[in-house]
Design an enzyme around this catalytic site. Structure first.
Site, PDB file in Angstrom:
ATOM      1  N   HIS A 146      -3.795  16.167  -3.023  1.00 24.05           N
ATOM      2  CA  HIS A 146      -4.138  16.323  -1.607  1.00 24.05           C
ATOM      3  C   HIS A 146      -3.911  17.753  -1.108  1.00 24.05           C
ATOM      4  O   HIS A 146      -4.264  18.064   0.037  1.00 24.05           O
ATOM      5  CB  HIS A 146      -3.337  15.340  -0.757  1.00 24.05           C
ATOM      6  CG  HIS A 146      -3.825  13.921  -0.865  1.00 24.05           C
ATOM      7  ND1 HIS A 146      -4.210  13.354  -2.052  1.00 24.05           N
ATOM      8  CD2 HIS A 146      -3.986  12.940   0.078  1.00 24.05           C
ATOM      9  CE1 HIS A 146      -4.583  12.104  -1.849  1.00 24.05           C
ATOM     10  NE2 HIS A 146      -4.466  11.829  -0.558  1.00 24.05           N
ATOM     11  N   ARG A 187     -11.039  34.143  46.794  1.00 20.96           N
ATOM     12  CA  ARG A 187     -10.791  33.092  47.776  1.00 20.96           C
ATOM     13  C   ARG A 187     -10.529  31.735  47.119  1.00 20.96           C
ATOM     14  O   ARG A 187      -9.753  30.923  47.624  1.00 20.96           O
ATOM     15  CB  ARG A 187     -11.999  32.978  48.701  1.00 20.96           C
ATOM     16  CG  ARG A 187     -11.723  32.186  49.952  1.00 20.96           C
ATOM     17  CD  ARG A 187     -12.996  31.756  50.654  1.00 20.96           C
ATOM     18  NE  ARG A 187     -14.097  32.718  50.632  1.00 20.96           N
ATOM     19  CZ  ARG A 187     -15.326  32.422  51.034  1.00 20.96           C
ATOM     20  NH1 ARG A 187     -15.588  31.216  51.493  1.00 20.96           N
ATOM     21  NH2 ARG A 187     -16.280  33.320  50.994  1.00 20.96           N
ATOM     22  N   GLU A 217     -12.112   5.735   5.316  1.00 22.09           N
ATOM     23  CA  GLU A 217     -11.667   6.496   6.488  1.00 22.09           C
ATOM     24  C   GLU A 217     -12.928   6.946   7.215  1.00 22.09           C
ATOM     25  O   GLU A 217     -13.349   8.100   7.131  1.00 22.09           O
ATOM     26  CB  GLU A 217     -10.788   7.662   6.042  1.00 22.09           C
ATOM     27  CG  GLU A 217      -9.529   7.172   5.320  1.00 22.09           C
ATOM     28  CD  GLU A 217      -8.807   8.248   4.533  1.00 22.09           C
ATOM     29  OE1 GLU A 217      -9.224   9.424   4.602  1.00 22.09           O
ATOM     30  OE2 GLU A 217      -7.827   7.917   3.845  1.00 22.09           O
ATOM     31  N   TYR A 233     -15.631  34.438  46.005  1.00 18.55           N
ATOM     32  CA  TYR A 233     -15.024  33.219  45.472  1.00 18.55           C
ATOM     33  C   TYR A 233     -13.955  33.516  44.417  1.00 18.55           C
ATOM     34  O   TYR A 233     -13.003  32.759  44.266  1.00 18.55           O
ATOM     35  CB  TYR A 233     -16.101  32.332  44.823  1.00 18.55           C
ATOM     36  CG  TYR A 233     -17.060  31.696  45.787  1.00 18.55           C
ATOM     37  CD1 TYR A 233     -16.946  31.862  47.168  1.00 18.55           C
ATOM     38  CD2 TYR A 233     -18.105  30.899  45.315  1.00 18.55           C
ATOM     39  CE1 TYR A 233     -17.830  31.272  48.040  1.00 18.55           C
ATOM     40  CE2 TYR A 233     -19.003  30.296  46.179  1.00 18.55           C
ATOM     41  CZ  TYR A 233     -18.860  30.491  47.540  1.00 18.55           C
ATOM     42  OH  TYR A 233     -19.745  29.907  48.403  1.00 18.55           O
ATOM     43  N   ASN A 254       1.748  12.035   5.669  1.00 17.19           N
ATOM     44  CA  ASN A 254       0.892  11.197   6.502  1.00 17.19           C
ATOM     45  C   ASN A 254       1.300  11.297   7.967  1.00 17.19           C
ATOM     46  O   ASN A 254       2.328  10.750   8.376  1.00 17.19           O
ATOM     47  CB  ASN A 254       0.982   9.742   6.018  1.00 17.19           C
ATOM     48  CG  ASN A 254      -0.218   8.909   6.436  1.00 17.19           C
ATOM     49  OD1 ASN A 254      -0.177   7.700   6.414  1.00 17.19           O
ATOM     50  ND2 ASN A 254      -1.313   9.562   6.818  1.00 17.19           N
ATOM     51  N   PHE A 310      -1.710   7.281  12.466  1.00 17.15           N
ATOM     52  CA  PHE A 310      -2.026   8.596  11.897  1.00 17.15           C
ATOM     53  C   PHE A 310      -3.284   9.206  12.507  1.00 17.15           C
ATOM     54  O   PHE A 310      -3.589  10.369  12.268  1.00 17.15           O
ATOM     55  CB  PHE A 310      -2.236   8.465  10.384  1.00 17.15           C
ATOM     56  CG  PHE A 310      -3.243   7.414  10.020  1.00 17.15           C
ATOM     57  CD1 PHE A 310      -4.602   7.616  10.220  1.00 17.15           C
ATOM     58  CD2 PHE A 310      -2.833   6.196   9.498  1.00 17.15           C
ATOM     59  CE1 PHE A 310      -5.534   6.647   9.912  1.00 17.15           C
ATOM     60  CE2 PHE A 310      -3.758   5.214   9.178  1.00 17.15           C
ATOM     61  CZ  PHE A 310      -5.115   5.440   9.381  1.00 17.15           C
ATOM     62  N   TYR A 368       0.829  -1.219   0.000  1.00 14.18           N
ATOM     63  CA  TYR A 368       0.000   0.000   0.000  1.00 14.18           C
ATOM     64  C   TYR A 368       0.857   1.260   0.000  1.00 14.18           C
ATOM     65  O   TYR A 368       1.790   1.405   0.784  1.00 14.18           O
ATOM     66  CB  TYR A 368      -0.920   0.027   1.224  1.00 14.18           C
ATOM     67  CG  TYR A 368      -1.672   1.340   1.370  1.00 14.18           C
ATOM     68  CD1 TYR A 368      -2.754   1.638   0.562  1.00 14.18           C
ATOM     69  CD2 TYR A 368      -1.256   2.305   2.289  1.00 14.18           C
ATOM     70  CE1 TYR A 368      -3.434   2.833   0.662  1.00 14.18           C
ATOM     71  CE2 TYR A 368      -1.925   3.518   2.407  1.00 14.18           C
ATOM     72  CZ  TYR A 368      -3.007   3.778   1.589  1.00 14.18           C
ATOM     73  OH  TYR A 368      -3.657   4.973   1.686  1.00 14.18           O
TER      74      TYR A 368
END
Length: 628
Positions: free
Chosen positions: A194, A366, A497, A363, A307, A412, A164
């Site tokens: 991409h 404190r 994915e 508060y 990647n 990834f 792959y």
């Protein structure tokens, strides 16, 4: 023969200059002539002589005198811009300089190096690399590991094994086998396709962090990149040649594909790139100006570059470091407000409730140790996750050289840093939430016993009225930003994915939340210092007087209304640059040595409040009548 790279109407032209006595005006005309030559309609001009223009440097945008010679005014291969009079800038035009470019007019090439091995980078190191304080080199051990993993890839290619991302397509195309003759084209196509991000480009600091972090991961030796290519990436980093990387487009699995692809695109000489020398220009010109050549991708190398979770984690490291800085300074700001509001430090003693019958401050004063304290714990938790992530191999597939094996996994996936950064935003936001309430107490005369909105002649002057509104607006905005992005997931890549982290947005919004926290605390610090003006001649403790003096070195007292935004920004810069911490830290450390046994557990915030406001006395402790 000197040559200059000239930007004109969105295009970049290389203009050689045979005669160094030619003027800047000549250079501008020659650029216009070449521009007209490349346009079917001559760019809308009938002749060069009719074109009126001015010329400026890309770096710093300084205007150049048209009568000066190029030899006197420019360096060889300098980048300049020809601006045609009357032109209106297109809204999609990439400016020659990013936001905040004034910070880069002082850029100096670093002399020191950080050695990367993929295992020992810290969040502080990464932020300093982003600031341009160091160059990068690999350790000898890292070089060996990189070479060994590359040998595995070369063997796969030679034997034409189906693996792959090396000899197949990507995502849904993982079953498509690619012939050896097209393996290089496969990697270039991957990077180009991409590179699909949108939005503003990352700042140079953030691009530099992203590039440095990718180098660190590649140095681990699980990516299969060649040492030659990795050295080219390092050379680009050391020359501060930084690709154009849009901030939006990653879903955080399979890694930060879009931003890392834009990073790789610039390195192969395509798209835009920035350097302190050139500003924004075509990547091939920027690389050439620095004596560098575009990377020619070998099998697997495109995938090795894109990647991983480095966008999430590089921004996450900046978020963690800024969060840490503002958290410890928030304690100091709270101590100053405590003094101005004449609160008591007895609430911060570990045994305060045993012997004290008056623990009655609001508060917001404190409970600082409890509210600020969990922020510190959150930061520690998130920093541990970031340290693991920035020194982890996040590729797919991963190359195990010692076993001569390639394994497809899921490193990834950005779920770890995404969840951690959502948590960071939620935690750090409370510093602003409680600070805004203290600002209200400072501005409200019924609570502070000070003039309304900390100004004389109220009505004629409005003082800190709208500064408090700004703080409230930022706190409200943070409430929406604190909604976790990592609870969302959308299936992508044709359902291959099918679960993603949305970590890119988690990182970006965490940074926005932290910036808002810094700004709210800047307003509180301004307000507290203004409150001191109404309590003179009383004086607070020495360290807090030093903090007051620091603020007054950049912002004068508020005697009557004036333009307030620059004052807020000036004090914001003090906090970002940790100047407030630098002033107070020696006194805090001295108090620690003198008063706190090493074996005694103590809240860091309670400790800081006691060490800085230990002399506070007016309402609840009458032992020091001449001090606040």
């Amino acid at each position: 023969m000197p040559r200059y790279t000239v930007h004109i109407r969105g295009e970049w032209l290389a203009v050689p200059c045979q005669n160094c006595s030619n003027t800047i005006g000549w250079l501008g005309k020659e650029a216009v002539r070449r521009y007209m030559k490349n346009k079917p309609d001559n760019g809308g001009f009938t002749s060069v002589e009719e074109v009126k223009f001015y010329v400026r440097r890309c770096k710093g945008l300084g205007l150049l005198d048209l009568d000066d010679t190029v030899e006197d005014a420019l360096e060889d291969n300098e980048f300049v811009e020809v601006v045609i009079e009357g032109d209106i800038m297109s809204p999609d035009f990439i400016p020659s300089q990013p936001e905040g470019v004034h910070l880069y007019s002082k850029y100096r090439e670093p002399e020191q190096y950080i050695s990367l091995d993929g295992n020992s980078l810290t969040t502080e190191d990464l932020v300093n690399l982003g600031k341009g304080l160091y160059k990068i080199k690999l350790t000898p051990e890292a070089e060996v590991k990189v070479k060994q993993s590359r040998e595995v890839i070369e063997r796969i290619v030679k034997e034409q094994t189906v693996v792959y991302g090396i000899t197949t397509g990507f995502g849904k195309f993982a079953r498509t086998v690619i012939p050896n003759s097209k393996l290089r084209e496969l990697q270039v196509n991957l990077v180009r396709s991409h590179s699909a991000g949108v939005g503003k480009p990352l700042s140079p600091e953030r691009s530099r962090m992203l590039l440095a972090l990718r180098i660190n991961v590649l140095a681990k030796g699980y990516s299969g990149i060649s040492l030659e290519t990795l050295q080219q990436v390092i050379e680009a980093f050391n020359a501060s040649c930084l690709p154009y990387i849009p901030e939006k487009g990653t879903v955080g699995a399979s890694g930060d594909l879009a931003p890392l692809s834009h990073l790789a695109l610039g390195l192969i000489g395509e798209g835009k790139m920035w350097s302190p020398k050139s500003g924004w220009a075509d990547a091939k010109y920027v690389l050439e100006a620095h004596g560098l050549k575009p990377i020619k991708l070998k099998p697997k190398e495109g995938l090795a570059l894109i990647n991983g979770t480095q966008m999430i984690t590089s921004l996450g490291c900046e978020a963690v470091e800024r969060a840490s800085a503002i958290a410890r300074q928030a304690d100091i700001v709270a101590a100053l407000t405590l003094e101005v509001l004449k609160g008591t430090t007895r609430a911060f003693d570990t045994e305060s409730h045993r012997f004290c019958d008056r623990v009655q401050d609001a508060y917001t004063m404190r409970c600082c140790p409890q509210v600020h304290g969990v922020v510190n714990d959150t930061i520690t938790f998130v920093k541990d996750i970031m340290l693991t992530e920035i020194n982890s191999a996040t590729d797919n597939p991963m190359v195990f050289a010692q076993r001569a094996e390639i394994i497809s996994g899921g490193n990834f996936h950005g779920e770890y840093p995404a969840k951690a950064l959502d948590y960071l935003a939620i935690g750090v936001h409370e510093l602003a939430a409680i600070s805004e309430r203290r600002i209200e107490r400072l501005c409200n005369p019924s609570l502070s016993e000070l003039p309304a909105f900390l100004v004389t002649e109220g009505g004629l002057n409005s003082g800190f009225m709208i500064a408090h509104c700004t703080a409230a607006a930022l706190v409200s905005e943070n409430k929406a930003l604190c909604h976790p992005s990592s609870v969302d997931s959308l299936s992508t890549s044709a359902a291959t994915e099918d679960h993603v982290s949305m970590g890119g947005w988690a990182a970006r919004k965490a940074l926005r939340v932290i910036e808002h926290v810094e700004q709210v605390l800047a307003i509180e610090l301004l307000a507290a210092c203004q409150g001191i003006e109404f309590l003179r001649p009383l004086r607070t403790t020495t360290p807090l007087e030093k903090v007051y003096d620091l603020v007054r070195s950049v912002v004068r007292p508020w005697m009557k209304d004036r333009f307030m935004a620059p004052d807020i920004e000036a004090v914001h810069r003090l906090l970002v640059e940790q100047k407030v911490w630098e002033v107070a830290e020696p006194y805090i450390e001295k108090y620690r040595r003198e008063h706190i046994p090493e074996s005694r557990p103590v809240s860091p915030t309670a400790f800081t409040l006691r060490s800085l406001a230990v002399n506070m006395c007016v309402n609840h402790d009458h032992s020091h009548q001449n001090e606040l």
